[in-house]
Write an enzyme that holds these catalytic residues in place. Structure first.
Site, short mmCIF file in Angstrom:
data_model
loop_
_atom_site.label_atom_id
_atom_site.label_comp_id
_atom_site.label_asym_id
_atom_site.label_seq_id
_atom_site.Cartn_x
_atom_site.Cartn_y
_atom_site.Cartn_z
N GLU A 1 3.56 1.39 12.23
CA GLU A 1 4.48 0.29 12.51
C GLU A 1 5.15 -0.22 11.24
OE1 GLU A 1 3.00 -3.03 14.76
OE2 GLU A 1 1.46 -1.77 15.70
N ASP B 1 -12.79 2.19 1.72
CA ASP B 1 -14.05 2.43 1.02
C ASP B 1 -15.08 3.03 1.97
OD1 ASP B 1 -15.83 1.80 -1.41
OD2 ASP B 1 -16.91 0.83 0.23
#
Length: 526
Positions: free
Chosen positions: A249, A207
């Site tokens: 990852e 956001d």
């Protein structure tokens, strides 16, 4: 909880995904208290699977006082009790994935709730005070704000506290801005990312992604001064590079809410080691005009091309007047700030155009975001003044109607109390809401819901190739991707279809002579 998995070079579902935005509070109420919740979403997962979406983006479901619809977060590691529990969220993520639907969560890094433990300690003079922007005021007695910055919701961006100092909030006073120059703020958000990625989420929507970093001097804003004191500062890119390393990852993806007029600056956020995608707002804010839409499409594709990022296409979201209402105007004078027009709404016209716009957006290269209820053709609802909850309305002195009109709880079952949403909704449903009910539309092959389902099913016909514009007269958009052709008539008279071609889908009936009526779109197989 999920385990980290290496990012796969071929796991690029997000580049062409259809992603459905869930505003939990208004989606479906599972416990009958009038507020949408995770139980309601879990019960409606078969509906979302039938719609054919690839992922769900959940607006904030965290513990929150709800002063700004959940974008004032008090605890990122807890689900708000109104919505359910963390265990339910984990079940929802897993159950959706079993249906082939991934989950994207919303992170609000610019600010927290004033009920967040950090800010409560800061008000007591604790060491967390340095995690926010507290400053002395101006004037003889410090009675004036430290600078002239304005809140995005109207009014000053500063609030004074009991000890006489002021704190910064670019949004509501209940949303104090964090100081991203402090290492603890960065560590905390990196831990939050890992917390949710461990629970199996496939991505994160960020956001207000361009607002985090402020000029430490906090100077007054002067129009045209570069760099801006709090928008799109260069220091942001180091933050997102560190986040990208974490995402890689787990094989997760980011989408940033980035409002920037400079296409070159915008593209920097999409470099290979930063965000994967960012929302495209120029397309959403275009009026129903062929020339302006084509220009927006061309500019969007051009600004993404240098960094190899896919475009995203959005017609509506939880902050914007619904598409049917926006397009139900015959002028182009829509003001996104005040949600005002110069002419009354024609919902039949708006619905025709929204159907055509659905086919246009779903045919474009990249990812498409569908805000809940758009697939039902919901118009903007008019909320009684005494029921409006959006702080934008209050902060504007009542001049802005706020965003509640696009957040009204969904109609699921015609004839059922509250249109099958659950208990009495937290925002009132308009008269006639039952006519838009999902069960009624599911049984109608010509409904908006049936159009969306069929369009999403047929969307692979356009393949993954680039867009090529085809010759077309003024007022008509025509392009080809792969084996698919999309033709949209925004002009005043019927348009000829190219031949030879096979009709795949039409947003409305063709003319008796086989031509394409105005405010209608078709998909063809070349």
């Amino acid at each position: 909880m999920g385990q980290p998995t290496p990012a796969s070079h071929h796991d690029d579902w997000w580049r062409s995904a259809v992603i459905y935005q869930v505003y939990v509070r208004s989606f479906a109420d599972g416990d009958g208290d009038g507020t949408g919740d995770l139980a309601g979403v879990r019960a409606r997962l078969p509906y979302l699977a039938d719609l054919g979406v690839d992922a769900l983006w959940f607006t904030p479901w965290y513990l929150s006082p709800m002063k700004d619809g959940g974008y004032d977060v008090a605890d990122y590691r807890a689900i708000d009790p109104a919505f359910g529990t963390l265990a339910e969220a984990e079940k929802l993520i897993a159950e959706a994935l079993q249906l082939g639907i991934r989950t994207i969560v919303d992170i609000v890094p610019n600010h927290v709730s004033d009920q967040h433990p950090w800010f409560r300690s800061a008000l007591r003079g604790g060491p967390e005070r340095e995690l926010f922007h507290f400053r002395a005021g101006r004037g003889a007695g410090g009675e004036l704000p430290p600078n002239g910055w304005r809140s995005q919701f109207g009014g000053p961006a500063w609030t004074r506290v009991a000890d006489g100092s002021w704190y910064l909030h670019l949004f509501a006073p209940e949303q104090p801005d964090l100081d991203w120059s402090h290492p603890a703020v960065r560590r905390e958000h990196e831990d939050i990312l890992r917390f949710w990625l461990e629970r199996g989420v496939a991505g994160v929507r960020i956001d207000s992604a361009a607002l985090l970093v402020k000029d430490p001097r906090l100077p007054d804003f002067l129009e045209g001064r570069d760099p801006h004191p709090y928008v799109d500062r260069d220091e942001l890119h180091d933050i997102y590079r560190s986040w990208r390393a974490i995402a890689d990852e787990y094989g997760a993806v980011f989408v940033g809410e980035v409002w920037l007029p400079d296409s070159e600056r915008f593209a920097r956020y999409l470099r290979p080691d930063e965000l994967h995608t960012a929302f495209n707002f120029s397309f959403m804010t275009c009026p129903w005009d062929a020339e302006r839409l084509r220009r927006s499409i061309d500019e969007t594709l051009a600004e993404h091309a240098p960094v190899g990022a896919p475009a995203t296409w959005v017609l509506c979201n939880h902050d914007v007047t619904r598409t049917v209402t926006r397009y139900g105007r015959t002028d182009t004078g829509f003001d996104f700030a005040t949600k005002a027009f110069g002419t009354p709404t024609d919902l039949a016209l708006g619905t025709r155009r929204a159907r055509a716009a659905a086919l246009l957006s779903l045919a474009l290269p990249g990812a498409v975001y569908v805000y809940q209820g758009e697939e039902l053709g919901l118009p903007e609802a008019e909320i009684p003044l005494d029921r409006i909850q959006d702080p934008m309305h209050v902060r504007s002195g009542g001049t802005d109607p706020g965003r509640d009109g696009c957040r009204v709880p969904l109609p699921w079952t015609a004839g059922a109390p509250h249109a099958g949403f659950g208990g009495e909704p937290w925002l009132p449903q308009p008269d006639g809401w039952q006519a838009h009910a999902a069960d009624r539309q599911a049984a109608d092959p010509h409904s908006m819901l049936s159009l969306y389902r069929e369009a999403i099913r047929l969307r692979p016909a356009f393949g993954d190739g680039p867009l090529t514009w085809l010759p077309a007269r003024d007022g008509v958009l025509a392009f080809r991707r792969g084996a698919g052709i999309c033709l949209v008539n925004l002009g005043d008279t019927p348009a000829d279809l190219p031949g030879p071609s096979q009709l795949l889908l039409s947003s409305g009936p063709l003319c008796t002579d086989g031509r394409l009526p105005k405010d209608t779109a078709v998909w063809l197989r070349a």
